[in-house]
Design a protein around this motif. Structure first.
Motif, mmCIF file in Angstrom:
data_model
loop_
_atom_site.group_PDB
_atom_site.id
_atom_site.type_symbol
_atom_site.label_atom_id
_atom_site.label_comp_id
_atom_site.label_asym_id
_atom_site.label_seq_id
_atom_site.Cartn_x
_atom_site.Cartn_y
_atom_site.Cartn_z
ATOM 1 N N HIS A 197 -2.879 -8.110 -15.944
ATOM 2 C CA HIS A 197 -4.108 -7.365 -16.234
ATOM 3 C C HIS A 197 -5.290 -7.800 -15.359
ATOM 4 O O HIS A 197 -6.300 -7.123 -15.300
ATOM 5 C CB HIS A 197 -4.461 -7.455 -17.719
ATOM 6 N N LYS A 198 -5.153 -8.919 -14.650
ATOM 7 C CA LYS A 198 -6.223 -9.383 -13.769
ATOM 8 C C LYS A 198 -5.993 -8.989 -12.306
ATOM 9 O O LYS A 198 -6.822 -9.262 -11.460
ATOM 10 C CB LYS A 198 -6.375 -10.899 -13.880
ATOM 11 N N GLN A 199 -4.870 -8.336 -12.019
ATOM 12 C CA GLN A 199 -4.611 -7.872 -10.661
ATOM 13 C C GLN A 199 -5.209 -6.480 -10.498
ATOM 14 O O GLN A 199 -5.154 -5.660 -11.405
ATOM 15 C CB GLN A 199 -3.108 -7.874 -10.390
ATOM 16 N N THR A 200 -5.789 -6.208 -9.346
ATOM 17 C CA THR A 200 -6.465 -4.928 -9.150
ATOM 18 C C THR A 200 -5.453 -3.787 -8.997
ATOM 19 O O THR A 200 -4.336 -3.985 -8.524
ATOM 20 C CB THR A 200 -7.357 -4.950 -7.897
ATOM 21 N N ASP A 201 -5.890 -2.593 -9.378
ATOM 22 C CA ASP A 201 -5.045 -1.410 -9.210
ATOM 23 C C ASP A 201 -4.693 -1.213 -7.743
ATOM 24 O O ASP A 201 -3.562 -0.870 -7.404
ATOM 25 C CB ASP A 201 -5.734 -0.161 -9.743
ATOM 26 N N GLU A 202 -5.645 -1.420 -6.862
ATOM 27 C CA GLU A 202 -5.405 -1.242 -5.429
ATOM 28 C C GLU A 202 -4.326 -2.204 -4.939
ATOM 29 O O GLU A 202 -3.429 -1.826 -4.196
ATOM 30 C CB GLU A 202 -6.691 -1.460 -4.636
ATOM 31 N N PHE A 203 -4.410 -3.462 -5.375
ATOM 32 C CA PHE A 203 -3.401 -4.448 -4.977
ATOM 33 C C PHE A 203 -2.023 -4.041 -5.488
ATOM 34 O O PHE A 203 -1.040 -4.044 -4.746
ATOM 35 C CB PHE A 203 -3.786 -5.834 -5.506
ATOM 36 N N LEU A 204 -1.942 -3.664 -6.754
ATOM 37 C CA LEU A 204 -0.653 -3.295 -7.343
ATOM 38 C C LEU A 204 -0.079 -2.035 -6.696
ATOM 39 O O LEU A 204 1.129 -1.905 -6.543
ATOM 40 C CB LEU A 204 -0.802 -3.090 -8.845
ATOM 41 N N LEU A 205 -0.932 -1.106 -6.298
ATOM 42 C CA LEU A 205 -0.482 0.138 -5.697
ATOM 43 C C LEU A 205 0.033 -0.059 -4.274
ATOM 44 O O LEU A 205 1.047 0.516 -3.890
ATOM 45 C CB LEU A 205 -1.628 1.154 -5.695
ATOM 46 N N TRP A 206 -0.624 -0.892 -3.484
ATOM 47 C CA TRP A 206 -0.310 -0.977 -2.059
ATOM 48 C C TRP A 206 0.457 -2.220 -1.632
ATOM 49 O O TRP A 206 0.815 -2.348 -0.463
ATOM 50 C CB TRP A 206 -1.592 -0.860 -1.245
ATOM 51 N N TYR A 207 0.727 -3.145 -2.536
ATOM 52 C CA TYR A 207 1.448 -4.360 -2.156
ATOM 53 C C TYR A 207 2.837 -4.008 -1.634
ATOM 54 O O TYR A 207 3.529 -3.152 -2.185
ATOM 55 C CB TYR A 207 1.578 -5.309 -3.356
ATOM 56 N N ARG A 208 3.259 -4.660 -0.576
ATOM 57 C CA ARG A 208 4.622 -4.507 -0.047
ATOM 58 C C ARG A 208 5.375 -5.803 -0.267
ATOM 59 O O ARG A 208 4.924 -6.872 0.130
ATOM 60 C CB ARG A 208 4.594 -4.175 1.438
ATOM 61 N N TYR A 209 6.515 -5.698 -0.898
ATOM 62 C CA TYR A 209 7.340 -6.872 -1.154
ATOM 63 C C TYR A 209 8.001 -7.355 0.126
ATOM 64 O O TYR A 209 8.358 -6.545 0.980
ATOM 65 C CB TYR A 209 8.420 -6.538 -2.184
ATOM 66 N N PRO A 210 8.206 -8.647 0.266
ATOM 67 C CA PRO A 210 8.920 -9.160 1.438
ATOM 68 C C PRO A 210 10.363 -8.637 1.434
ATOM 69 O O PRO A 210 10.906 -8.310 0.373
ATOM 70 C CB PRO A 210 8.909 -10.678 1.234
ATOM 71 N N PRO A 211 10.990 -8.544 2.615
ATOM 72 C CA PRO A 211 12.383 -8.093 2.664
ATOM 73 C C PRO A 211 13.265 -8.934 1.743
ATOM 74 O O PRO A 211 13.117 -10.150 1.664
ATOM 75 C CB PRO A 211 12.778 -8.307 4.124
ATOM 76 N N ASN A 212 14.142 -8.269 1.047
ATOM 77 C CA ASN A 212 15.110 -8.900 0.132
ATOM 78 C C ASN A 212 14.475 -9.638 -1.035
ATOM 79 O O ASN A 212 15.118 -10.474 -1.661
ATOM 80 C CB ASN A 212 16.057 -9.826 0.899
ATOM 81 N N ALA A 213 13.225 -9.342 -1.344
ATOM 82 C CA ALA A 213 12.581 -9.971 -2.508
ATOM 83 C C ALA A 213 13.271 -9.478 -3.776
ATOM 84 O O ALA A 213 13.713 -8.342 -3.858
ATOM 85 C CB ALA A 213 11.103 -9.622 -2.550
ATOM 86 N N ASN A 214 13.369 -10.337 -4.748
ATOM 87 C CA ASN A 214 13.945 -9.961 -6.039
ATOM 88 C C ASN A 214 12.994 -10.450 -7.126
ATOM 89 O O ASN A 214 13.342 -11.263 -7.957
ATOM 90 C CB ASN A 214 15.336 -10.554 -6.209
ATOM 91 N N THR A 215 11.772 -9.945 -7.066
ATOM 92 C CA THR A 215 10.711 -10.406 -7.948
ATOM 93 C C THR A 215 10.432 -9.375 -9.022
ATOM 94 O O THR A 215 10.259 -8.204 -8.726
ATOM 95 C CB THR A 215 9.422 -10.630 -7.125
ATOM 96 N N GLY A 216 10.392 -9.814 -10.237
ATOM 97 C CA GLY A 216 9.963 -8.962 -11.332
ATOM 98 C C GLY A 216 8.647 -9.494 -11.842
ATOM 99 O O GLY A 216 7.909 -10.162 -11.123
ATOM 100 N N TYR A 217 8.352 -9.238 -13.088
ATOM 101 C CA TYR A 217 7.174 -9.830 -13.713
ATOM 102 C C TYR A 217 7.605 -10.271 -15.099
ATOM 103 O O TYR A 217 7.723 -9.454 -16.009
ATOM 104 C CB TYR A 217 6.006 -8.841 -13.787
ATOM 105 N N GLY A 218 7.869 -11.559 -15.232
ATOM 106 C CA GLY A 218 8.413 -12.059 -16.495
ATOM 107 C C GLY A 218 9.742 -11.379 -16.753
ATOM 108 O O GLY A 218 10.621 -11.364 -15.912
ATOM 109 N N LYS A 219 9.876 -10.761 -17.913
ATOM 110 C CA LYS A 219 11.113 -10.059 -18.265
ATOM 111 C C LYS A 219 11.081 -8.598 -17.819
ATOM 112 O O LYS A 219 12.036 -7.870 -18.049
ATOM 113 C CB LYS A 219 11.347 -10.144 -19.769
ATOM 114 N N ARG A 220 9.996 -8.181 -17.201
ATOM 115 C CA ARG A 220 9.867 -6.777 -16.785
ATOM 116 C C ARG A 220 10.587 -6.519 -15.465
ATOM 117 O O ARG A 220 10.572 -7.339 -14.564
ATOM 118 C CB ARG A 220 8.398 -6.409 -16.638
#
Length: 92
Positions: free
Chosen positions: A11-34
């Motif tokens: 909830h503290k991350q900006t909408d712009e950051f969440l919308l435009w962030y690009r994950y690194p190649p082969n990243a396997n990142t979620g958010y907690g259990k999401r």
């Protein structure tokens, strides 16, 4: 600052950051259990599905392949089905 990782609450991350962030190649990142579903990381051979992340960006404007993912709210994790909407093999 990594996207959707623990150093900063979601909830503290900006909408712009969440919308435009690009994950690194082969990243396997979620958010907690999401399970995170995103685009903006083009892969004409997609979709890409990992245990904690699904990338739906198939470069549809160029490949003519639009992929839709179906998720079941009662089942954690990735998509239960992918539906490809081809454009007769012609780029859009």
């Amino acid at each position: 600052m990594p996207a959707l990782t623990r150093p900063k609450a979601l909830h503290k991350q900006t909408d712009e950051f969440l919308l435009w962030y690009r994950y690194p190649p082969n990243a396997n990142t979620g958010y907690g259990k999401r399970h995170v579903v995103h685009g903006h990381t083009p892969n004409p051979r997609g979709p890409e599905e990992r245990s904690r992340q699904t990338n739906l960006d198939t470069l549809a404007w160029r490949t003519g392949r639009l992929v839709v993912a179906v998720f079941d709210d009662q089942r954690p994790g990735g998509a239960t089905e992918f539906i490809e909407l081809p454009n007769a093999g012609q780029p859009c």
